[in-house]
Design an enzyme around this catalytic site. Structure first.
Site, short mmCIF file in Angstrom:
data_model
loop_
_atom_site.label_atom_id
_atom_site.label_comp_id
_atom_site.label_asym_id
_atom_site.label_seq_id
_atom_site.Cartn_x
_atom_site.Cartn_y
_atom_site.Cartn_z
N THR A 153 29.39 -63.13 -54.84
CA THR A 153 30.01 -64.39 -55.26
C THR A 153 29.11 -64.99 -56.33
OG1 THR A 153 30.94 -64.72 -53.05
CG2 THR A 153 30.81 -66.66 -54.44
N GLU A 193 38.34 -59.53 -50.35
CA GLU A 193 38.43 -60.89 -49.81
C GLU A 193 39.14 -60.94 -48.45
OE1 GLU A 193 36.32 -63.82 -50.76
OE2 GLU A 193 36.92 -62.62 -52.49
N ASP A 228 37.44 -62.21 -45.39
CA ASP A 228 37.30 -63.64 -45.07
C ASP A 228 38.40 -64.12 -44.13
OD1 ASP A 228 34.91 -64.09 -46.32
OD2 ASP A 228 35.75 -64.97 -48.13
N ASN A 236 33.92 -61.21 -53.09
CA ASN A 236 33.41 -61.18 -51.72
C ASN A 236 32.14 -60.34 -51.62
OD1 ASN A 236 33.32 -62.14 -49.13
ND2 ASN A 236 34.39 -60.39 -48.30
N GLY A 293 26.96 -66.91 -51.58
CA GLY A 293 26.18 -66.52 -50.40
C GLY A 293 26.97 -66.56 -49.12
N GLY A 294 28.27 -66.28 -49.19
CA GLY A 294 29.09 -66.20 -47.98
C GLY A 294 29.00 -67.49 -47.19
N THR A 353 34.48 -65.06 -56.96
CA THR A 353 33.98 -64.06 -56.03
C THR A 353 34.81 -62.78 -56.00
OG1 THR A 353 33.36 -63.72 -53.69
CG2 THR A 353 35.34 -65.01 -54.08
N ARG A 363 42.34 -68.45 -55.42
CA ARG A 363 41.80 -67.51 -54.44
C ARG A 363 42.77 -66.34 -54.26
NH1 ARG A 363 37.74 -66.86 -51.18
NH2 ARG A 363 37.84 -66.63 -48.93
#
Ligand code: GLY
Length: 598
Positions: A406, A443, A446, A426, A497-498, A424, A118
């Site tokens: 994503t 990102e 998030d 984002n 899809g978040g 992703t 990530r």
């Protein structure tokens, strides 16, 4: 049934580095590796294969993975090739400028590995960096955490791809693994309906970037069917193939990333890039409903939400969450499912943060008495307010955070290895600037911009998830692999899809495992979503619930809100029968993907 179209299978040459196949699946035959000129995706969003399968949300990406499998690669090689191709064919959703998670099952020793690649906050990030920060530009999703340089975390995708190939690959060189993506970038790839739709929403902001402006015919945005060529990205991909991830994290490309990030208002340094590391983490696991579910650990909250929901459902009397194989989920079942999500989403808000930076009391959150307390709060005839499922922990962890960018993919190879990757940038087209042909992520959205302020997906930020140097933001990405009672993989699944990623992942998995649907039917079935706050039950207009089911949910007091679609998933169901193993692969028709395989 095999709807795959194989365009041209050339000489039956076994790749020199193809390993001896491990025969963990007696009914399956491992065919000789072939060099493949072209292997096309299935004609439909779902197809059944007998040797290997790739399900991605773009047909060209599935085909890229299948090409690498046919050339002697394994699931890790194919997952890497699929990710690289996705970054070219669907730059709205993922790519070298983003990051993700891999959950890998190695058949030879039946082990699971979870790689966290990530994005990480740069060293100069601070908890207050987004407080009172003005929007960098007009347009949609235009907060400083969503667009421009400050919105980007240090990308993890290049390091993740290299790690998965080095660690688990068959020995196929990286130059071969990047080849399909290079070809797509140089020759061009038709723009999908999903990419065109996202470009339509963000075209004004994309136009400010030289590279993305160059993709447009005239004023843009990208239109469906247009051929998208990316020569700059092709050059970057070639360098990645030749020199590995260090080609991105050091030298010319790294300098270009830092330059572009700072020109867009960011705080990247060369040291931020050079110090990026993939982190191996222990996946979460739990036995529920007769299966072993293996899924994403923190910094994803998705795996926790999935396991908590399954635990609460299992704790309920069966008459309150009835399951009839061969039938679709009833209003009774969906009501129980929706209620089971409310508690874990509240936990996420309050407790979740990067586990390397905050204390995250996962065991206490998943403790049996807490699950029983949530199950006891359930009312079969009434939708409870989310607060009824809020059971704060005795010792708080910390004192003190429709379109999505994503993508999920699944690969099953002929040896029985399984890869589930969610990747992703984002929001669509990430932070909407690029470097060296790479679309850079946003990102940082998030993270919690501020405590109590919601992100683009309506998730409220908690103190443990405030930004900080090197921190990784909380994710919902939920790559998941499920084993049967004999310990054999039966399902690989995940979604984009978040905040809706985990609820889509769970419904597709349960449709197969509990309700007995095929991979394709499970994928196409209507889905619902609830994330505690706001207290609304979201349903899809593109896949409407049966009227009686919707009425049953309304009657219980759920406030229903419609949206086009909620999330986009990918699945491979591994079905064992007398005729051997069948791989039912499905790419979500909501995004236009198609699987590939043999
Ligand atoms: N950016 C989507 C997620 O990580 O959940």
């Amino acid at each position: 049934m095999r709807s795959l179209v194989v365009l041209a299978l050339l000489a039956q040459s076994v790749h020199a580095q193809t390993p001896e196949p491990v025969q963990t699946e007696p009914a399956r035959t491992v065919r000789a590796a072939r060099e493949v000129q072209g292997i096309a995706a299935a004609e439909s969003f779902s197809a059944t294969f007998s040797e290997f399968a790739v399900a991605a949300d773009h047909p060209a990406a599935s085909a890229a993975g299948a090409e690498i499998l046919a050339a002697g690669g394994n699931a890790a090689d194919a997952a890497a090739a699929t990710m690289l191709a996705l970054g070219v064919a669907s730059p709205a959703s993922s790519g070298l400028g983003g990051g993700g998670f891999l959950l890998y099952y190695r058949a030879s020793d039946r082990t699971f590995t979870f790689l966290d690649f990530r994005e990480a906050a740069p060293a100069a990030a601070t908890p207050e960096m987004f407080v009172d920060r003005p929007a960098p530009m007009p347009g949609r999703a235009n907060a400083a955490s969503q667009v421009g340089g400050l919105a980007s975390g240090v990308p993890g995708e290049p390091a993740g791809i290299e790690a998965m190939v080095r660690r688990f690959g068959s020995g196929l060189p990286l130059t071969r693994i990047v080849a399909p993506a290079v070809r797509l970038a140089e020759d061009g790839v038709p723009v999908s309906s999903g990419v065109a739709r996202m470009s339509g929403a963000f075209g004004d902001q994309m136009r400010r970037d030289r590279t993305m402006r160059g993709w447009f015919e005239g004023e843009g945005p990208l239109r469906e069917g247009q051929i998208l060529r990316q020569p700059e990205l092709a050059r970057t991909l070639r360098e990645l193939g030749a020199r590995g991830a260090q080609a991105i994290y050091t030298g010319r490309i790294a300098r270009e990333i830092v330059r572009a990030n700072r020109a867009a208002g960011g705080i990247f340094t060369m040291e931020d890039l050079a110090s990026y590391r993939v982190i191996e983490r222990e996946p979460l696991r739990a036995e529920r409903f007769g299966h072993l579910w293996v899924t994403a650990p923190p910094p994803s909250a998705g795996g926790f939400t999935l396991l908590q929901s399954l635990a609460v459902l299992e704790a309920l009397p069966t008459r309150w969450r009835p399951v009839t194989r061969g039938q679709s989920p009833s209003a009774d079942f969906l009501h129980a499912l929706v209620e089971s999500w409310k508690g874990p989403y509240l936990d996420r808000e309050r407790y979740f943060g990067d586990p390397d930076h905050v204390r995250l009391p996962l065991d206490a959150m998943l403790a049996p008495d807490r699950i029983l307390a949530r199950a006891s709060a359930f009312h079969p005839g009434l939708a409870n307010p989310p607060e009824d499922y809020d059971f704060p922990l005795q010792a708080p962890a910390n004192s003190g955070p429709e379109e999505n960018g994503t993508s999920h993919l699944c690969v099953v190879d002929a040896e029985g290895n399984v890869a589930a990757v969610t990747t992703t940038v984002n929001l669509p087209f990430g932070a909407r600037y690029s470097a060296a042909g790479i679309v850079m992520n946003d990102e940082m959205d998030d993270f919690a911009r501020e405590v109590g302020v919601s992100n683009a997906f309506g998730l409220l930020g908690g103190a443990p998830n405030l930004p900080g140097p090197g921190k990784r933001p909380i994710s919902t990405m939920t790559p998941t692999i499920v084993l049967d009672a004999e310990g054999r993989p039966v399902l690989a699944v995940g979604a984009a899809g978040g905040s809706r990623i985990v609820t889509a992942t769970q419904q597709v998995a349960m449709n197969v495992l509990l309700f007995g649907m095929s991979g394709g039917d499970a994928m196409a079935a209507p889905r619902v979503h609830h994330q505690a706050r706001p207290n609304v039950l979201r349903v899809e207009t593109e896949a409407p619930l049966p009227e009686a089911v919707r009425a049953g949910l309304t009657r219980r007091g759920h406030a229903i809100e419609e949206t086009d679609h909620l999330a986009t998933a990918q699945v491979i169901a591994i079905v064992r029968g007398e005729g051997g193993v069948r791989l039912q692969a499905a790419s979500d028709p909501r995004k236009g993907g198609r699987p590939a395989g043999i």
